[in-house]
Design a protein around this motif. Structure first.
Motif, PDB file in Angstrom:
ATOM      1  N   SER A  34       0.811  -1.218   0.000  1.00  0.00           N
ATOM      2  CA  SER A  34       0.000   0.000   0.000  1.00  0.00           C
ATOM      3  C   SER A  34       0.844   1.267   0.000  1.00  0.00           C
ATOM      4  O   SER A  34       0.397   2.315  -0.439  1.00  0.00           O
ATOM      5  CB  SER A  34      -0.926   0.008   1.213  1.00  0.00           C
ATOM      6  N   ASN A  35       2.073   1.189   0.503  1.00  0.00           N
ATOM      7  CA  ASN A  35       2.940   2.371   0.535  1.00  0.00           C
ATOM      8  C   ASN A  35       4.037   2.295  -0.527  1.00  0.00           C
ATOM      9  O   ASN A  35       5.101   2.867  -0.362  1.00  0.00           O
ATOM     10  CB  ASN A  35       3.559   2.527   1.919  1.00  0.00           C
ATOM     11  N   GLY A  94       5.293   5.724  -1.958  1.00  0.00           N
ATOM     12  CA  GLY A  94       6.115   6.481  -1.010  1.00  0.00           C
ATOM     13  C   GLY A  94       7.520   5.937  -0.894  1.00  0.00           C
ATOM     14  O   GLY A  94       8.504   6.684  -0.901  1.00  0.00           O
TER      15      GLY A  94
END
Length: 51
Positions: A15-16, A19
């Motif tokens: 999900s990251n 980033g």
């Protein structure tokens, strides 16, 4: 390092992922700028010594 950036951004299902891949890209940019500055300074010193 660029392959790690690509794989993290597009192949990872985390999900990251965006980033983390952005952080890797910034680190890659800093490394490239640092190496460029070092080589530019070194080449200028060599050039001054030859003339």
């Amino acid at each position: 390092m660029s392959l790690l950036f690509y794989r993290t951004a597009f192949s990872s299902g985390a999900s990251n992922a965006i980033g983390v891949s952005s952080a890797v890209a910034i680190l890659l940019f800093v490394v490239i700028v640092g190496v460029s500055v070092l080589f530019t300074r070194w080449f200028r010193r060599v050039e001054r010594g030859l003339t």
